[in-house]
Design a protein around this motif. Sequence first.
Motif, PDB file in Angstrom:
ATOM      1  N   GLU A   1      40.954  47.260  40.808  1.00 56.83           N
ATOM      2  CA  GLU A   1      40.088  47.905  39.520  1.00 56.83           C
ATOM      3  C   GLU A   1      39.776  49.077  39.735  1.00 56.83           C
ATOM      4  O   GLU A   1      39.784  49.774  38.752  1.00 56.83           O
ATOM      5  CB  GLU A   1      39.090  46.494  39.057  1.00 56.83           C
ATOM      6  N   ALA A   2      39.057  49.550  40.695  1.00 53.79           N
ATOM      7  CA  ALA A   2      38.574  50.780  40.855  1.00 53.79           C
ATOM      8  C   ALA A   2      39.425  51.661  40.892  1.00 53.79           C
ATOM      9  O   ALA A   2      39.306  52.894  40.133  1.00 53.79           O
ATOM     10  CB  ALA A   2      37.463  50.937  42.047  1.00 53.79           C
ATOM     11  N   ALA A   3      40.590  51.603  41.596  1.00 54.74           N
ATOM     12  CA  ALA A   3      41.576  52.682  41.649  1.00 54.74           C
ATOM     13  C   ALA A   3      42.235  52.769  40.209  1.00 54.74           C
ATOM     14  O   ALA A   3      42.413  53.797  40.002  1.00 54.74           O
ATOM     15  CB  ALA A   3      42.612  52.410  42.668  1.00 54.74           C
ATOM     16  N   ALA A   4      42.543  51.410  39.564  1.00 57.98           N
ATOM     17  CA  ALA A   4      43.185  51.606  38.271  1.00 57.98           C
ATOM     18  C   ALA A   4      42.133  52.566  37.096  1.00 57.98           C
ATOM     19  O   ALA A   4      42.555  53.126  36.311  1.00 57.98           O
ATOM     20  CB  ALA A   4      43.382  50.315  37.990  1.00 57.98           C
ATOM     21  N   ALA A   5      40.864  52.242  37.422  1.00 63.79           N
ATOM     22  CA  ALA A   5      39.899  52.777  36.460  1.00 63.79           C
ATOM     23  C   ALA A   5      39.831  54.281  36.834  1.00 63.79           C
ATOM     24  O   ALA A   5      39.715  55.075  35.854  1.00 63.79           O
ATOM     25  CB  ALA A   5      38.560  52.179  36.485  1.00 63.79           C
ATOM     26  N   LYS A   6      39.866  54.821  37.713  1.00 68.17           N
ATOM     27  CA  LYS A   6      39.911  56.264  38.231  1.00 68.17           C
ATOM     28  C   LYS A   6      41.157  56.786  38.098  1.00 68.17           C
ATOM     29  O   LYS A   6      41.347  58.227  38.340  1.00 68.17           O
ATOM     30  CB  LYS A   6      39.402  56.497  39.610  1.00 68.17           C
ATOM     31  N   GLY A   7      42.206  55.963  38.091  1.00 69.35           N
ATOM     32  CA  GLY A   7      43.518  56.759  37.963  1.00 69.35           C
ATOM     33  C   GLY A   7      44.271  57.140  39.254  1.00 69.35           C
ATOM     34  O   GLY A   7      44.824  58.201  39.369  1.00 69.35           O
ATOM     35  N   VAL A   8      43.548  56.667  40.358  1.00 68.79           N
ATOM     36  CA  VAL A   8      44.046  56.910  41.722  1.00 68.79           C
ATOM     37  C   VAL A   8      45.083  56.033  42.199  1.00 68.79           C
ATOM     38  O   VAL A   8      45.069  54.858  42.114  1.00 68.79           O
ATOM     39  CB  VAL A   8      42.718  56.932  42.837  1.00 68.79           C
ATOM     40  N   ALA A   9      46.171  56.662  42.778  1.00 66.31           N
ATOM     41  CA  ALA A   9      47.242  55.890  43.155  1.00 66.31           C
ATOM     42  C   ALA A   9      47.089  55.594  44.412  1.00 66.31           C
ATOM     43  O   ALA A   9      46.510  56.385  45.771  1.00 66.31           O
ATOM     44  CB  ALA A   9      48.687  56.849  43.100  1.00 66.31           C
TER      45      ALA A   9
ATOM     46  N   GLY B   1      31.421  41.552  54.820  1.00 67.96           N
ATOM     47  CA  GLY B   1      30.814  41.549  53.398  1.00 67.96           C
ATOM     48  C   GLY B   1      31.739  42.343  52.423  1.00 67.96           C
ATOM     49  O   GLY B   1      32.699  43.146  52.752  1.00 67.96           O
ATOM     50  N   ILE B   2      31.254  41.988  51.125  1.00 62.32           N
ATOM     51  CA  ILE B   2      31.671  42.755  50.140  1.00 62.32           C
ATOM     52  C   ILE B   2      31.455  43.993  50.084  1.00 62.32           C
ATOM     53  O   ILE B   2      30.211  44.370  49.886  1.00 62.32           O
ATOM     54  CB  ILE B   2      31.829  42.054  48.769  1.00 62.32           C
ATOM     55  N   PRO B   3      32.387  45.196  49.936  1.00 65.99           N
ATOM     56  CA  PRO B   3      31.605  46.469  49.819  1.00 65.99           C
ATOM     57  C   PRO B   3      31.104  46.736  48.350  1.00 65.99           C
ATOM     58  O   PRO B   3      31.574  46.221  47.508  1.00 65.99           O
ATOM     59  CB  PRO B   3      32.956  47.406  50.242  1.00 65.99           C
ATOM     60  N   SER B   4      30.215  47.506  48.317  1.00 64.20           N
ATOM     61  CA  SER B   4      29.688  47.884  47.160  1.00 64.20           C
ATOM     62  C   SER B   4      30.726  48.858  46.249  1.00 64.20           C
ATOM     63  O   SER B   4      31.567  49.386  46.832  1.00 64.20           O
ATOM     64  CB  SER B   4      28.395  48.910  47.216  1.00 64.20           C
ATOM     65  N   LYS B   5      30.314  48.772  44.754  1.00 63.93           N
ATOM     66  CA  LYS B   5      31.215  49.722  44.044  1.00 63.93           C
ATOM     67  C   LYS B   5      30.862  51.103  44.595  1.00 63.93           C
ATOM     68  O   LYS B   5      32.083  51.990  44.215  1.00 63.93           O
ATOM     69  CB  LYS B   5      30.810  49.321  42.481  1.00 63.93           C
ATOM     70  N   ALA B   6      29.769  51.503  44.884  1.00 67.04           N
ATOM     71  CA  ALA B   6      29.349  52.840  45.154  1.00 67.04           C
ATOM     72  C   ALA B   6      30.443  53.161  46.448  1.00 67.04           C
ATOM     73  O   ALA B   6      30.813  54.533  46.406  1.00 67.04           O
ATOM     74  CB  ALA B   6      28.135  53.281  45.469  1.00 67.04           C
ATOM     75  N   ALA B   7      30.442  52.399  47.394  1.00 70.15           N
ATOM     76  CA  ALA B   7      31.261  52.881  48.541  1.00 70.15           C
ATOM     77  C   ALA B   7      32.624  52.762  48.154  1.00 70.15           C
ATOM     78  O   ALA B   7      33.344  53.715  48.877  1.00 70.15           O
ATOM     79  CB  ALA B   7      31.108  51.538  49.715  1.00 70.15           C
ATOM     80  N   ILE B   8      33.251  51.946  47.217  1.00 69.56           N
ATOM     81  CA  ILE B   8      34.728  51.885  46.930  1.00 69.56           C
ATOM     82  C   ILE B   8      34.913  53.490  46.426  1.00 69.56           C
ATOM     83  O   ILE B   8      36.041  53.941  46.392  1.00 69.56           O
ATOM     84  CB  ILE B   8      35.118  50.811  46.124  1.00 69.56           C
ATOM     85  N   ASP B   9      33.895  53.588  45.323  1.00 70.08           N
ATOM     86  CA  ASP B   9      34.153  54.802  44.456  1.00 70.08           C
ATOM     87  C   ASP B   9      34.104  56.194  45.437  1.00 70.08           C
ATOM     88  O   ASP B   9      34.915  57.231  45.132  1.00 70.08           O
ATOM     89  CB  ASP B   9      32.955  55.164  43.347  1.00 70.08           C
ATOM     90  N   GLY B  10      33.498  56.175  46.460  1.00 71.08           N
ATOM     91  CA  GLY B  10      33.443  57.230  47.497  1.00 71.08           C
ATOM     92  C   GLY B  10      34.605  57.339  48.324  1.00 71.08           C
ATOM     93  O   GLY B  10      35.209  58.322  48.404  1.00 71.08           O
TER      94      GLY B  10
END
Length: 100
Positions: A22-30, A64-73
Amino acid sequence: MQIKVLGTGCANCKTTLKLIEEAAAAKGVAVELEKVEDLPSIMGYGVMSTPGVVVDGKVVHAGGIPSKAAIDGWLAGAMTTPAAAAASAGGCCSGGKCGG
């Protein structure tokens, strides 16, 4: 960018995979997203607590589940390539004058 989610199939592993998608799709990152469920392969990364996340061959998270901030990083790293950094800094050398 290659991302592997390491885990045997538990709910946290599935959630981690979905959050990254979901984060990759939202940011347009392949991203090339892979789920690794084979225990010897997981242990080969030195991950003893799942879910684990491997970005371009490097373990960046375990347990554990990574935070959204970590994924965005992690995804931000894909958007900052050496070529893009050089272009934003004015090319390979200052003022376009290569000293070689």
